[in-house]
Design a protein around this motif. Structure first.
Motif, PDB file in Angstrom:
ATOM      1  N   ASN A 104       0.895  -1.368  -0.007  1.00  0.00           N
ATOM      2  CA  ASN A 104      -0.053  -0.155  -0.056  1.00  0.00           C
ATOM      3  C   ASN A 104       0.829   1.082  -0.184  1.00  0.00           C
ATOM      4  OD1 ASN A 104       0.841  -0.350   2.634  1.00  0.00           O
ATOM      5  ND2 ASN A 104      -1.119  -0.251   3.633  1.00  0.00           N
ATOM      6  N   VAL A 105       2.148   1.112  -0.607  1.00  0.00           N
ATOM      7  CA  VAL A 105       2.849   2.306  -0.598  1.00  0.00           C
ATOM      8  C   VAL A 105       3.384   2.798  -2.080  1.00  0.00           C
ATOM      9  CG1 VAL A 105       4.039   1.615   1.743  1.00  0.00           C
ATOM     10  CG2 VAL A 105       5.229   0.779  -0.762  1.00  0.00           C
ATOM     11  N   LEU A 106       2.562   2.188  -3.118  1.00  0.00           N
ATOM     12  CA  LEU A 106       2.778   2.889  -4.526  1.00  0.00           C
ATOM     13  C   LEU A 106       1.950   3.540  -4.921  1.00  0.00           C
ATOM     14  CD1 LEU A 106       4.915   2.064  -6.706  1.00  0.00           C
ATOM     15  CD2 LEU A 106       3.413   0.351  -7.733  1.00  0.00           C
ATOM     16  N   ARG A 116      -2.296   3.217  -0.105  1.00  0.00           N
ATOM     17  CA  ARG A 116      -3.338   3.069  -1.126  1.00  0.00           C
ATOM     18  C   ARG A 116      -3.145   1.650  -1.731  1.00  0.00           C
ATOM     19  NH1 ARG A 116      -3.016   3.328  -6.522  1.00  0.00           N
ATOM     20  NH2 ARG A 116      -4.823   3.743  -7.966  1.00  0.00           N
ATOM     21  N   LEU A 117      -4.130   0.831  -1.982  1.00  0.00           N
ATOM     22  CA  LEU A 117      -3.706  -0.545  -2.557  1.00  0.00           C
ATOM     23  C   LEU A 117      -4.006  -0.677  -3.925  1.00  0.00           C
ATOM     24  CD1 LEU A 117      -5.897  -2.255   0.464  1.00  0.00           C
ATOM     25  CD2 LEU A 117      -3.500  -2.692   0.034  1.00  0.00           C
ATOM     26  N   GLY A 118      -5.173   0.016  -4.293  1.00  0.00           N
ATOM     27  CA  GLY A 118      -5.551   0.151  -5.843  1.00  0.00           C
ATOM     28  C   GLY A 118      -6.478  -0.944  -6.129  1.00  0.00           C
ATOM     29  N   GLN A 119      -7.227  -0.841  -7.224  1.00  0.00           N
ATOM     30  CA  GLN A 119      -8.387  -1.679  -7.707  1.00  0.00           C
ATOM     31  C   GLN A 119      -7.835  -3.062  -8.184  1.00  0.00           C
ATOM     32  OE1 GLN A 119     -10.769  -0.002 -10.441  1.00  0.00           O
ATOM     33  NE2 GLN A 119     -11.713   1.541  -8.980  1.00  0.00           N
ATOM     34  N   GLU A 120      -6.520  -2.906  -8.724  1.00  0.00           N
ATOM     35  CA  GLU A 120      -5.865  -4.425  -9.247  1.00  0.00           C
ATOM     36  C   GLU A 120      -5.661  -5.320  -7.853  1.00  0.00           C
ATOM     37  OE1 GLU A 120      -2.481  -3.994 -11.179  1.00  0.00           O
ATOM     38  OE2 GLU A 120      -2.055  -6.013 -11.686  1.00  0.00           O
ATOM     39  N   GLN A 121      -5.263  -4.740  -6.989  1.00  0.00           N
ATOM     40  CA  GLN A 121      -4.884  -5.491  -5.771  1.00  0.00           C
ATOM     41  C   GLN A 121      -5.902  -6.044  -5.014  1.00  0.00           C
ATOM     42  OE1 GLN A 121      -1.211  -5.557  -2.409  1.00  0.00           O
ATOM     43  NE2 GLN A 121      -2.124  -3.423  -2.867  1.00  0.00           N
ATOM     44  N   THR A 129      -5.015   3.827   5.106  1.00  0.00           N
ATOM     45  CA  THR A 129      -4.980   3.259   3.929  1.00  0.00           C
ATOM     46  C   THR A 129      -6.297   3.861   3.266  1.00  0.00           C
ATOM     47  OG1 THR A 129      -3.459   1.913   4.263  1.00  0.00           O
ATOM     48  CG2 THR A 129      -4.815   1.443   2.224  1.00  0.00           C
ATOM     49  N   ASP A 130      -6.335   4.556   2.172  1.00  0.00           N
ATOM     50  CA  ASP A 130      -7.566   4.983   1.559  1.00  0.00           C
ATOM     51  C   ASP A 130      -8.348   4.085   1.294  1.00  0.00           C
ATOM     52  OD1 ASP A 130      -7.617   7.983   1.691  1.00  0.00           O
ATOM     53  OD2 ASP A 130      -5.880   8.073   0.191  1.00  0.00           O
ATOM     54  N   ASP A 131      -8.178   3.156   0.590  1.00  0.00           N
ATOM     55  CA  ASP A 131      -9.194   1.834   0.140  1.00  0.00           C
ATOM     56  C   ASP A 131      -8.966   0.693   1.106  1.00  0.00           C
ATOM     57  OD1 ASP A 131      -6.502   1.529  -1.017  1.00  0.00           O
ATOM     58  OD2 ASP A 131      -7.211   1.365  -2.838  1.00  0.00           O
ATOM     59  N   SER A 132      -8.788   0.868   2.282  1.00  0.00           N
ATOM     60  CA  SER A 132      -8.615  -0.331   2.977  1.00  0.00           C
ATOM     61  C   SER A 132      -9.798  -0.854   3.499  1.00  0.00           C
ATOM     62  CB  SER A 132      -7.898   0.042   4.348  1.00  0.00           C
ATOM     63  OG  SER A 132      -8.467   0.703   5.252  1.00  0.00           O
ATOM     64  N   ARG A 172      -1.798   8.980  -3.913  1.00  0.00           N
ATOM     65  CA  ARG A 172      -2.315  10.319  -4.431  1.00  0.00           C
ATOM     66  C   ARG A 172      -2.346  11.428  -3.533  1.00  0.00           C
ATOM     67  NH1 ARG A 172      -5.194   7.438  -8.561  1.00  0.00           N
ATOM     68  NH2 ARG A 172      -3.841   6.006  -9.286  1.00  0.00           N
ATOM     69  N   ALA A 173      -2.115  12.641  -4.196  1.00  0.00           N
ATOM     70  CA  ALA A 173      -2.028  13.998  -3.492  1.00  0.00           C
ATOM     71  C   ALA A 173      -3.211  14.012  -2.634  1.00  0.00           C
ATOM     72  CB  ALA A 173      -2.127  15.217  -4.286  1.00  0.00           C
TER      73      ALA A 173
END
Lengths: 308, 155
Positions: A164-166, A175-180, A216-219, A169-170
């Motif tokens: 969750n470190v790649l 962030r984990l991201g949708q793919e993960q 984490t935003d999308d946790s 976003r400002a």
């Protein structure tokens, strides 16, 4: 901010009451327990323990700890001295401070002295090579998906390492991201709800303190996938101190760093490295031992400092 | 143009001193900034030259700005206590802005959409970028994304 800390402590106490003696926690304000004592107490429960080390920041040399390599060496010595050899270790990121090749080499060689297999996830400091984390992934990315996430099974427990470190976003948090998250849904789909789950990632997967980016935003999307499981343990690093809470079936826990402490949420102008008197430093650094228990019991999470 | 030429000459002379005197060079940048702004045509050579100078400052590294904030030129953004100071900076087009990390922690300056990204800035490191278009640029720290800032570029 003091109120947040109090709530956490109260929550933790409630958890201890709820779980009786099933949860053994070294609270941040409590008495650190040594791994030696732990070994005896836990032996009857199962034969399986794993360790968490975090935030070794090899390359850091500022006043908060001019010798981050030395304190990691102490942590490694602590692991080597254990009576009960852990099944493996997880390293929850910030292995290095600047993602330099020499830092990765030094950290890897020293941690390797334990002779214990290590499962890594990256921290933001491991992705500073300006090349999307290639320096990290070349070492630890084999067999992983995406930016380095993966899962494995051991002693009936399903372990999941997330990144969750790649591509942060400002204005945001980790962030984990949708793919993960899509991968996680697929990864969990074949698992029975009775399977104990351990999730580990660098930045906390719940919001410890948004003003300092400690969350984490999308946790929530990831955690919702874990709701059906009876036992879920989430292990994080990043904040260089112990914070924990239980929410429903999920136990959250952050580990100490082996390099330098950071202030409690809101107690300082910034979350930067906290310089303490030299004689106190090692009492604020440490490692974590996790005992896997059979059945529906929560895992036992026990922290010990480098001073103990 | 004569004025700009004088600037270049002045900076050429100054650059010899810069390597050994970061604080002094920053003050010098401040003194000359109004010349650039007043120039009818922003002098690109001057801007590039300033960037080179800033990089020289960065290469020196490790040096700390004078503690007197009044001595910090307006085109320097201090990174301290996990904040950008000032959080919003207004400059004229063609200006170079330098970020200087004064924290004991690494920071990375990144334009919101990745138009520019600094290297990892350790304590004392600087990063400079020249803004050649009028508008608003939002940026943040790529590894501490709650840290945000804005550059407003005016004609």
């Amino acid at each position: 901010m003091d109120s947040i800390v109090k709530i956490d402590r109260r929550g933790a106490l409630e958890c201890m009451i709820w779980a009786g003696t099933g949860v053994l926690w070294g609270l941040s304000g409590g008495v650190p327990k040594s791994l030696g004592l732990l070994g005896e107490a836990m032996a009857a429960e199962s034969g399986f323990t794993f360790l968490q080390i975090s935030d070794s920041h090899i390359g850091f040399n500022k006043p908060a700890n001019p010798d981050a390599l030395g304190t990691l060496r102490q942590a490694v010595a602590k692991v080597k001295a254990l009576d009960r050899k852990p099944g493996f270790m997880i390293h929850t990121g910030d292995i290095t401070h600047l993602s330099k090749t020499t830092e990765f080499d030094t950290a890897g060689a020293l941690i390797g002295e334990t002779g214990v297999p290590v499962h890594y996830v990256p921290g933001e400091h491991d992705f500073l090579d300006g090349n999307q984390g290639k320096a990290y992934l070349d070492r630890y990315g084999s067999g992983t998906k995406g930016a380095g996430w993966y899962s494995f099974d051991d002693h009936g427990v399903h372990f999941i390492g997330l990144v969750n470190v790649l591509d942060l976003r400002a204005g945001g948090l980790g962030r984990l991201g949708q793919e993960q998250i899509a991968w996680l849904a697929d990864d969990l789909s074949s698992k029975a709800s009775s399977t104990p789950i351990v999730v580990f990632a660098h930045i906390p997967l719940w919001t410890v303190y948004a003003d300092w980016g400690w969350g984490t935003d999308d946790s929530a999307a990831a955690l919702s996938l874990l709701k059906r499981f009876g036992s879920v343990t989430v292990l994080n690093g990043h904040i260089h101190q112990i914070v924990q809470k239980v929410e429903g079936n999920i136990t959250f826990h952050t580990a100490r760093s082996t390099a330098f402490p950071q202030p409690a949420p809101g107690t300082a102008p910034s979350p930067g490295p906290m310089t303490v008197p030299a004689e106190q430093l090692r009492s604020m650094l440490g490692i974590t031992s996790i005992e896997v228990r059979m059945g529906d019991k929560p895992l036992a999470v026990i922290d010990s400092t480098l001073a103990s | 143009m004569k004025r700009s030429g004088t600037c270049i000459a002045a900076f050429a002379a100054l650059s010899l001193v810069l390597v050994g005197a970061t604080a002094a060079s920053n003050a010098a940048v401040s003194d000359h900034e109004p010349d650039v702004i007043a120039s009818p045509r922003p002098n690109i050579a001057y801007a590039i030259f300033k960037t080179v100078v800033a990089r020289k400052i960065g290469a020196v590294g490790g040096m700390v700005l004078a503690s007197n904030n009044a001595a910090v030129p307006e085109t320097v953004i201090r990174i301290a206590n996990f904040t950008f100071a000032p959080p919003t900076l207004t400059v004229h087009v063609g200006s170079s802005v330098t970020w200087k990390n004064e924290d004991d922690m690494v920071h990375v300056v990144k334009e919101q959409n990745g138009a520019f990204t600094s290297d990892a800035l350790d304590t004392g490191d600087t990063f400079s970028h020249t803004f050649s278009r009028v508008g608003t640029v939002d940026y943040f720290c790529a590894i501490h994304p709650h840290m945000t800032g804005r550059i407003v570029i005016e004609p």
